[in-house]
Design an enzyme around this catalytic site. Structure first.
Site, mmCIF file in Angstrom:
data_model
loop_
_atom_site.group_PDB
_atom_site.id
_atom_site.type_symbol
_atom_site.label_atom_id
_atom_site.label_comp_id
_atom_site.label_asym_id
_atom_site.label_seq_id
_atom_site.Cartn_x
_atom_site.Cartn_y
_atom_site.Cartn_z
ATOM 1 C CG ASP A 227 -1.557 1.263 1.554
ATOM 2 O OD1 ASP A 227 -2.249 1.783 0.660
ATOM 3 O OD2 ASP A 227 -1.383 1.784 2.671
ATOM 4 C CG ASP B 10 -1.872 8.065 1.408
ATOM 5 O OD1 ASP B 10 -0.818 8.528 0.969
ATOM 6 O OD2 ASP B 10 -2.903 8.745 1.549
#
Length: 251
Positions: free
Chosen positions: A15, A17
């Site tokens: 991922d 963020d």
């Protein structure tokens, strides 16, 4: 690329963020250098809910070319070795009538919220998802942080998601808390597990996934729990480096 030295059966998938970067911030030089070292050991992929331009702001303008796989918008815009290999379209899938009902409801709902601040761009229409943002995506970093703290105490987004499911139970849509300030809306099945089809096709035997929104309702939850991945829940970019170093020794 040092392809011959790498484990071709293994990929680390991240991922963006909260995992590789602080929310909506650029990756540190330390992180970029760490990922470069990791690429010498195994394959590396990124999967973010944001569109390509936002991921490029955080990771670098050549992000699609610098990593083996890049999956923007949960993998609905997919790149392999710098070449685009996939593209889905929300409007074609769901139609104007359905999406406009969701947008109208969301705007009305958000208009009645009282928050520390409200700025602009409350609905962002991406190619494969809607992004709903109660504080407005044009908020400053300070306002973003204030909303995040307010949200933790008052469950603004959690209640918003519940209201969306209550009002659109049969729309075939998923409503997921994403990043620091928003909610992602996309067809069921278009969560981050969507990107795994590309990795399966590439023949990886082991997929380590690292993400921070892994609890139910978070936009990393489905891929974190998927039987095709080994999921790792992280709390910050520093924690990501620590956990990856435990999985891939010698970095």
């Amino acid at each position: 690329m040092a392809g011959q030295q790498r484990d071709a059966s293994l990929i680390c998938l991240f991922d963006v963020d909260g995992t590789l970067t602080a929310p909506r911030q650029a990756a540190t030089q330390e992180m970029l250098e760490f990922l470069k070292r990791l690429k010498q050991k195994c394959y590396v992929g990124l999967v973010g809910g944001s569109d390509l331009s936002k991921i490029a702001e955080q990771i670098g303008s050549n992000v699609a070319k610098e990593y083996d796989f890049l999956f923007a918008e949960n993998g609905l815009v997919a790149f392999q070795d710098g070449k685009q290999v996939g593209q889905e379209n929300l409007l074609h899938n769901k139609g104007e009538e359905c999406l406009q009902k969701v947008i109208n409801f969301a705007l009305k709902y958000m208009s009645e919220l009282e928050l520390p601040a409200k700025r602009g761009t409350f609905v962002e229409f991406r190619s494969s998802m809607l992004n709903l943002c109660p504080v407005g995506r044009s908020c400053s970093q300070k306002e973003r942080d204030e909303f995040s703290e307010f949200d933790k105490k008052n469950n603004i987004r959690k209640k918003f998601v519940e209201a969306l499911y209550q009002n659109f139970p049969d729309a075939g849509l998923k409503f997921a808390i994403g990043g620091q300030i928003s909610i992602d809306v996309f067809p069921v099945g278009w969560d981050k597990t969507f990107c795994l089809q590309f990795l399966e096709k590439a023949g990886f035997k082991t997929i380590h996934f690292f993400g921070d929104k892994t609890n139910p309702g978070g936009n990393d939850h489905e891929i974190y729990k998927d039987s095709r991945t080994i999921g790792h829940s992280v709390t910050s970019p520093q924690d990501t480096i620590k956990q990856v170093s435990e999985v891939i020794p010698g970095l």
